[in-house]
Motif scaffolding. Sequence first.
Motif, PDB file in Angstrom:
ATOM      1  N   GLY A 167     -12.588 -25.115  52.545  1.00 20.17           N
ATOM      2  CA  GLY A 167     -12.779 -25.199  51.114  1.00 20.17           C
ATOM      3  C   GLY A 167     -13.476 -24.016  50.462  1.00 20.17           C
ATOM      4  N   LEU A 168     -13.718 -22.945  51.201  1.00 19.36           N
ATOM      5  CA  LEU A 168     -14.369 -21.784  50.592  1.00 19.36           C
ATOM      6  C   LEU A 168     -13.389 -21.043  49.705  1.00 19.36           C
ATOM      7  CD1 LEU A 168     -16.350 -22.392  53.001  1.00 19.36           C
ATOM      8  CD2 LEU A 168     -16.873 -19.965  52.932  1.00 19.36           C
ATOM      9  N   ASP A 169     -13.846 -20.677  48.517  1.00 20.40           N
ATOM     10  CA  ASP A 169     -12.998 -19.895  47.616  1.00 20.40           C
ATOM     11  C   ASP A 169     -12.946 -18.449  48.105  1.00 20.40           C
ATOM     12  OD1 ASP A 169     -15.393 -18.653  46.811  1.00 20.40           O
ATOM     13  OD2 ASP A 169     -15.476 -19.721  44.903  1.00 20.40           O
ATOM     14  N   ILE A 170     -12.094 -17.649  47.472  1.00 17.34           N
ATOM     15  CA  ILE A 170     -11.865 -16.271  47.928  1.00 17.34           C
ATOM     16  C   ILE A 170     -13.144 -15.446  47.905  1.00 17.34           C
ATOM     17  CG2 ILE A 170     -11.102 -15.442  45.661  1.00 17.34           C
ATOM     18  CD1 ILE A 170      -9.727 -14.304  49.068  1.00 17.34           C
ATOM     19  N   GLU A 171     -13.976 -15.621  46.883  1.00 19.43           N
ATOM     20  CA  GLU A 171     -15.212 -14.838  46.811  1.00 19.43           C
ATOM     21  C   GLU A 171     -16.160 -15.198  47.954  1.00 19.43           C
ATOM     22  OE1 GLU A 171     -18.863 -14.068  43.711  1.00 19.43           O
ATOM     23  OE2 GLU A 171     -16.856 -14.397  42.886  1.00 19.43           O
ATOM     24  N   SER A 172     -16.257 -16.488  48.262  1.00 18.73           N
ATOM     25  CA  SER A 172     -17.120 -16.914  49.376  1.00 18.73           C
ATOM     26  C   SER A 172     -16.582 -16.415  50.703  1.00 18.73           C
ATOM     27  CB  SER A 172     -17.242 -18.435  49.389  1.00 18.73           C
ATOM     28  OG  SER A 172     -17.858 -18.894  48.213  1.00 18.73           O
ATOM     29  N   ARG A 173     -15.253 -16.465  50.861  1.00 19.63           N
ATOM     30  CA  ARG A 173     -14.657 -15.963  52.107  1.00 19.63           C
ATOM     31  C   ARG A 173     -14.885 -14.464  52.234  1.00 19.63           C
ATOM     32  NH1 ARG A 173     -10.067 -18.887  50.310  1.00 19.63           N
ATOM     33  NH2 ARG A 173      -8.705 -17.079  50.570  1.00 19.63           N
ATOM     34  N   LEU A 174     -14.752 -13.738  51.132  1.00 18.60           N
ATOM     35  CA  LEU A 174     -15.005 -12.299  51.145  1.00 18.60           C
ATOM     36  C   LEU A 174     -16.452 -12.010  51.538  1.00 18.60           C
ATOM     37  CD1 LEU A 174     -14.083  -9.401  50.649  1.00 18.60           C
ATOM     38  CD2 LEU A 174     -14.615  -9.742  48.225  1.00 18.60           C
ATOM     39  N   GLU A 175     -17.371 -12.816  51.031  1.00 15.94           N
ATOM     40  CA  GLU A 175     -18.775 -12.615  51.369  1.00 15.94           C
ATOM     41  C   GLU A 175     -19.028 -12.852  52.862  1.00 15.94           C
ATOM     42  OE1 GLU A 175     -23.169 -13.794  49.618  1.00 15.94           O
ATOM     43  OE2 GLU A 175     -21.434 -14.982  48.995  1.00 15.94           O
ATOM     44  N   VAL A 176     -18.420 -13.907  53.412  1.00 20.12           N
ATOM     45  CA  VAL A 176     -18.572 -14.177  54.851  1.00 20.12           C
ATOM     46  C   VAL A 176     -17.955 -13.049  55.666  1.00 20.12           C
ATOM     47  CG1 VAL A 176     -17.887 -15.711  56.740  1.00 20.12           C
ATOM     48  CG2 VAL A 176     -18.732 -16.683  54.590  1.00 20.12           C
ATOM     49  N   MET A 177     -16.759 -12.604  55.279  1.00 18.95           N
ATOM     50  CA  MET A 177     -16.095 -11.534  56.019  1.00 18.95           C
ATOM     51  C   MET A 177     -16.889 -10.233  55.925  1.00 18.95           C
ATOM     52  SD  MET A 177     -13.529 -13.002  57.348  1.00 18.95           S
ATOM     53  CE  MET A 177     -11.872 -12.448  57.536  1.00 18.95           C
ATOM     54  N   THR A 178     -17.486  -9.972  54.764  1.00 19.28           N
ATOM     55  CA  THR A 178     -18.322  -8.782  54.604  1.00 19.28           C
ATOM     56  C   THR A 178     -19.545  -8.875  55.501  1.00 19.28           C
ATOM     57  OG1 THR A 178     -17.531  -8.481  52.348  1.00 19.28           O
ATOM     58  CG2 THR A 178     -19.598  -7.388  52.928  1.00 19.28           C
ATOM     59  N   ALA A 179     -20.134 -10.064  55.594  1.00 16.57           N
ATOM     60  CA  ALA A 179     -21.289 -10.246  56.472  1.00 16.57           C
ATOM     61  C   ALA A 179     -20.904 -10.027  57.934  1.00 16.57           C
ATOM     62  CB  ALA A 179     -21.882 -11.648  56.281  1.00 16.57           C
ATOM     63  N   ILE A 180     -19.729 -10.508  58.326  1.00 20.80           N
ATOM     64  CA  ILE A 180     -19.254 -10.289  59.702  1.00 20.80           C
ATOM     65  C   ILE A 180     -19.072  -8.790  59.953  1.00 20.80           C
ATOM     66  CG2 ILE A 180     -17.288 -10.591  61.265  1.00 20.80           C
ATOM     67  CD1 ILE A 180     -16.909 -13.383  59.942  1.00 20.80           C
ATOM     68  N   ALA A 181     -18.447  -8.096  59.014  1.00 19.81           N
ATOM     69  CA  ALA A 181     -18.232  -6.653  59.165  1.00 19.81           C
ATOM     70  C   ALA A 181     -19.560  -5.905  59.203  1.00 19.81           C
ATOM     71  CB  ALA A 181     -17.353  -6.132  58.034  1.00 19.81           C
ATOM     72  N   ALA A 182     -20.493  -6.270  58.326  1.00 18.51           N
ATOM     73  CA  ALA A 182     -21.796  -5.591  58.300  1.00 18.51           C
ATOM     74  C   ALA A 182     -22.554  -5.838  59.594  1.00 18.51           C
ATOM     75  CB  ALA A 182     -22.608  -6.068  57.096  1.00 18.51           C
ATOM     76  N   HIS A 183     -22.514  -7.068  60.099  1.00 19.80           N
ATOM     77  CA  HIS A 183     -23.171  -7.375  61.376  1.00 19.80           C
ATOM     78  C   HIS A 183     -22.571  -6.519  62.500  1.00 19.80           C
ATOM     79  CE1 HIS A 183     -24.965  -9.758  64.598  1.00 19.80           C
ATOM     80  NE2 HIS A 183     -23.776  -9.730  65.172  1.00 19.80           N
ATOM     81  N   THR A 184     -21.264  -6.391  62.499  1.00 19.66           N
ATOM     82  CA  THR A 184     -20.584  -5.584  63.515  1.00 19.66           C
ATOM     83  C   THR A 184     -20.972  -4.115  63.392  1.00 19.66           C
ATOM     84  OG1 THR A 184     -18.771  -7.162  63.542  1.00 19.66           O
ATOM     85  CG2 THR A 184     -18.329  -4.987  64.456  1.00 19.66           C
ATOM     86  N   MET A 185     -21.136  -3.640  62.155  1.00 18.18           N
ATOM     87  CA  MET A 185     -21.541  -2.246  61.948  1.00 18.18           C
ATOM     88  C   MET A 185     -22.965  -2.007  62.473  1.00 18.18           C
ATOM     89  SD  MET A 185     -19.875  -1.493  58.237  1.00 18.18           S
ATOM     90  CE  MET A 185     -20.374   0.237  58.189  1.00 18.18           C
ATOM     91  N   VAL A 186     -23.859  -2.977  62.269  1.00 20.94           N
ATOM     92  CA  VAL A 186     -25.218  -2.843  62.804  1.00 20.94           C
ATOM     93  C   VAL A 186     -25.169  -2.831  64.323  1.00 20.94           C
ATOM     94  CG1 VAL A 186     -27.465  -3.989  63.027  1.00 20.94           C
ATOM     95  CG2 VAL A 186     -26.370  -3.824  60.780  1.00 20.94           C
ATOM     96  N   GLU A 187     -24.378  -3.724  64.904  1.00 24.94           N
ATOM     97  CA  GLU A 187     -24.225  -3.751  66.356  1.00 24.94           C
ATOM     98  C   GLU A 187     -23.678  -2.420  66.866  1.00 24.94           C
ATOM     99  OE1 GLU A 187     -22.454  -6.828  69.620  1.00 24.94           O
ATOM    100  OE2 GLU A 187     -21.216  -6.450  67.850  1.00 24.94           O
ATOM    101  N   ASN A 188     -22.687  -1.869  66.183  1.00 24.90           N
ATOM    102  CA  ASN A 188     -22.113  -0.582  66.557  1.00 24.90           C
ATOM    103  C   ASN A 188     -23.161   0.528  66.462  1.00 24.90           C
ATOM    104  OD1 ASN A 188     -19.821   1.147  67.207  1.00 24.90           O
ATOM    105  ND2 ASN A 188     -20.077   1.906  65.125  1.00 24.90           N
ATOM    106  N   MET A 189     -23.963   0.498  65.396  1.00 25.45           N
ATOM    107  CA  MET A 189     -25.012   1.499  65.244  1.00 25.45           C
ATOM    108  C   MET A 189     -25.989   1.438  66.423  1.00 25.45           C
ATOM    109  SD  MET A 189     -27.986   1.875  62.361  1.00 25.45           S
ATOM    110  CE  MET A 189     -28.859   0.481  63.064  1.00 25.45           C
ATOM    111  N   LEU A 190     -26.395   0.221  66.796  1.00 23.99           N
ATOM    112  CA  LEU A 190     -27.328   0.071  67.916  1.00 23.99           C
ATOM    113  C   LEU A 190     -26.721   0.591  69.216  1.00 23.99           C
ATOM    114  CD1 LEU A 190     -28.777  -3.461  67.129  1.00 23.99           C
ATOM    115  CD2 LEU A 190     -29.894  -1.246  66.789  1.00 23.99           C
TER     116      LEU A 190
END
Length: 98
Positions: free
Chosen positions: A50-73
Amino acid sequence: MTPQSVEHLMEDIEREDPLDFGLLSIDEQDARQLMASHFCEVNEVLADQGLDIESRLEVMTAIAAHTMVENMLLNVERLKDQAADESFSDWLSQHGMK
């Protein structure tokens, strides 16, 4: 969003920032396909919940940002190993990380 459209965008990004698959037993195309399919599946699950597109985008952005931090480490650890000749603290300072 389809796995193919995500793969195409990933290919565009990798032209500017190539990845090194030399030590892996998976090739670039298979890796892109695996991750693109995974992101599309996550999107479908979030939509089904039931998440709308904006909420899904926010979750996907958080997943991508988390992955970028992991990559940086991971990259800092790799660079730390390469910089064993000099003080790691000095090396961090030289690269604006301290």
